[in-house]
Design an enzyme around this catalytic site. Sequence first.
Site, PDB file in Angstrom:
ATOM      1  N   HIS A 104      43.440  35.186  44.414  1.00 15.64           N
ATOM      2  CA  HIS A 104      43.246  35.093  42.973  1.00 15.64           C
ATOM      3  C   HIS A 104      44.598  34.616  42.500  1.00 15.64           C
ATOM      4  CE1 HIS A 104      45.745  38.662  43.483  1.00 15.64           C
ATOM      5  NE2 HIS A 104      46.564  38.593  42.291  1.00 15.64           N
TER       6      HIS A 104
HETATM    7  C1  UD1 Z   1      47.303  39.803  37.177  1.00 12.57           C
HETATM    8  C2  UD1 Z   1      48.839  39.862  37.470  1.00 12.57           C
HETATM    9  C3  UD1 Z   1      48.870  39.665  39.052  1.00 12.57           C
HETATM   10  C4  UD1 Z   1      47.943  40.657  39.820  1.00 12.57           C
HETATM   11  C5  UD1 Z   1      46.637  40.282  39.385  1.00 12.57           C
HETATM   12  C6  UD1 Z   1      45.638  41.427  39.967  1.00 12.57           C
HETATM   13  C7  UD1 Z   1      50.474  39.125  35.788  1.00 12.57           C
HETATM   14  C8  UD1 Z   1      51.473  37.756  35.696  1.00 12.57           C
HETATM   15  N1  UD1 Z   1      49.756  38.770  37.030  1.00 12.57           N
HETATM   16  O1  UD1 Z   1      46.990  38.552  37.606  1.00 12.57           O
HETATM   17  O2  UD1 Z   1      50.263  39.817  39.583  1.00 12.57           O
HETATM   18  O3  UD1 Z   1      48.152  40.292  41.256  1.00 12.57           O
HETATM   19  O4  UD1 Z   1      46.680  40.861  38.054  1.00 12.57           O
HETATM   20  O5  UD1 Z   1      44.457  41.327  39.554  1.00 12.57           O
HETATM   21  O6  UD1 Z   1      50.582  39.949  35.232  1.00 12.57           O
HETATM   22  N2  UD1 Z   1      40.203  38.305  33.207  1.00 12.57           N
HETATM   23  C9  UD1 Z   1      39.003  38.794  33.115  1.00 12.57           C
HETATM   24  N3  UD1 Z   1      38.932  40.184  32.865  1.00 12.57           N
HETATM   25  C10 UD1 Z   1      39.867  40.956  33.113  1.00 12.57           C
HETATM   26  C11 UD1 Z   1      41.045  40.345  33.346  1.00 12.57           C
HETATM   27  C12 UD1 Z   1      41.185  39.156  33.323  1.00 12.57           C
HETATM   28  O7  UD1 Z   1      37.983  38.255  32.833  1.00 12.57           O
HETATM   29  O8  UD1 Z   1      39.706  42.162  32.885  1.00 12.57           O
HETATM   30  C13 UD1 Z   1      40.498  36.660  33.545  1.00 12.57           C
HETATM   31  C14 UD1 Z   1      40.767  36.296  31.947  1.00 12.57           C
HETATM   32  O9  UD1 Z   1      40.258  35.195  31.987  1.00 12.57           O
HETATM   33  C15 UD1 Z   1      42.491  35.990  32.075  1.00 12.57           C
HETATM   34  C16 UD1 Z   1      42.391  35.834  33.624  1.00 12.57           C
HETATM   35  O10 UD1 Z   1      41.417  36.519  34.352  1.00 12.57           O
HETATM   36  O11 UD1 Z   1      42.701  34.960  31.591  1.00 12.57           O
HETATM   37  C17 UD1 Z   1      43.670  36.098  34.330  1.00 12.57           C
HETATM   38  O12 UD1 Z   1      44.184  37.509  33.957  1.00 12.57           O
HETATM   39  P1  UD1 Z   1      45.854  37.816  33.575  1.00 12.57           P
HETATM   40  O13 UD1 Z   1      45.852  39.255  33.451  1.00 12.57           O
HETATM   41  O14 UD1 Z   1      46.322  36.807  32.950  1.00 12.57           O
HETATM   42  O15 UD1 Z   1      46.171  37.631  35.449  1.00 12.57           O
HETATM   43  P2  UD1 Z   1      45.792  37.935  36.707  1.00 12.57           P
HETATM   44  O16 UD1 Z   1      45.332  36.617  37.179  1.00 12.57           O
HETATM   45  O17 UD1 Z   1      44.595  38.853  36.543  1.00 12.57           O
END
Ligand code: UD1
Length: 364
Positions: free
Chosen positions: A207
């Site tokens: 991821h």
């Molecule tokens: C975040 C953390 C990362 C951690 C990871 C674990 C930051 C900068 N990054 O990354 O350190 O390793 O979580 O999972 O804080 N999304 C969904 N559903 C959700 C959450 C996210 O669909 O419940 C999708 C959304 O499109 C979002 C993307 O995932 O834009 C990324 O989510 P985000 O919280 O920005 O960062 P992660 O890649 O999950």
Amino acid sequence: MKRVMNVVGARPNFMKIAPIQRAMNQSNGALEPILVHTGQHYDKRMSKLFFEDLQLPEPDIYLGVGSGSHAEQTAKIMIDFEKVCLEKKPDMVLVVGDVNSTVACSLVASKLWIPVVHVEAGLRSFDRKMPEEVNRLVTDALSDYLFVTEKSGRENLLKEGVPESKIHFVGNVMIDSLTFFLEKAARSSILAELELEPQGYALVTLHRPSNVDDPDNLRKIVSAFAEIQKDIPIILPMHPRTRKNLERFGLQNLFSSLPNVRLLEPIGYLDFMQLTRNSRFVMTDSGGIQEETTYLGIPCLTLRENTERPVTVEVGTNVIVGTDTELIIQLARQILNGKWKEGQQPELWDGQAAQRIVDVLARS
Ligand code: UD1
């Protein structure tokens, strides 16, 4: 009694806060925990499922900030969290790990003169292209209590000029959760549901933006899986970020010609622990999974160029492989041929880290 606001936001925060909440609740009234969930992660499989598995109480406060660019997400958390701090007046704000919720809440607390407690301080990849590295540097610079999981954390902080009196080497709260729930995880039926035999599969998670936001790196990694799956089935629970990127790049079919790669929805804590513990080996770009595999003695190939958790390589079962297709294949074969280091458990990874943290905070 000190009122401590415990912050969670994203998936890897939940298993770190669970033992801390528990230890605070058993502190004979010395510490009163208030659980705040920013809502950075919100899908049931990324959040609620973990609350259930980890026996976490419903959050006292849910901010519901959701996704966005780094600036948007961080800013939204800050705006909402400031209101919460002004209303609840905590004596301390405790943050874990390195996600956007961690840095956002540290900034808010610090400017309100509320002491900041950082659990899992001092880890450094020395790669500022990782958003987490920026979050770690800022959070540690603002923190008043810095709890470290491994000795490298202490050394890094001392080099950055953090006074020794603020640094406490207490072990790893993620391992507290693992030891606490290992027996329960062993009762999970996930292996039967997926018709898997112990040691009969490799487990993968993917991821990191450096891997999944970059189609070339993604292709290089999947090319390695294409070879490895000829020798052993691969199980891949897919993070929403990875799934969305595959669609964005038109790469949905990248895996369809690989009959032995099984894509799953994200899975809960107990099932995932059971899958990890019974796997032949793990390939991952996660931080926490490098630690969990080290504790469990499961070989781990880390699909990154660096790690902020060097003890997992020096003492544990982890090897950093990056995204070099040939190297990944070569090392996977080495594991399948039984030629891998045994590994040992790092110092103080004994299930008692949260208690040590509570002891320090209660007498402060
Ligand atoms: C975040 C953390 C990362 C951690 C990871 C674990 C930051 C900068 N990054 O990354 O350190 O390793 O979580 O999972 O804080 N999304 C969904 N559903 C959700 C959450 C996210 O669909 O419940 C999708 C959304 O499109 C979002 C993307 O995932 O834009 C990324 O989510 P985000 O919280 O920005 O960062 P992660 O890649 O999950």
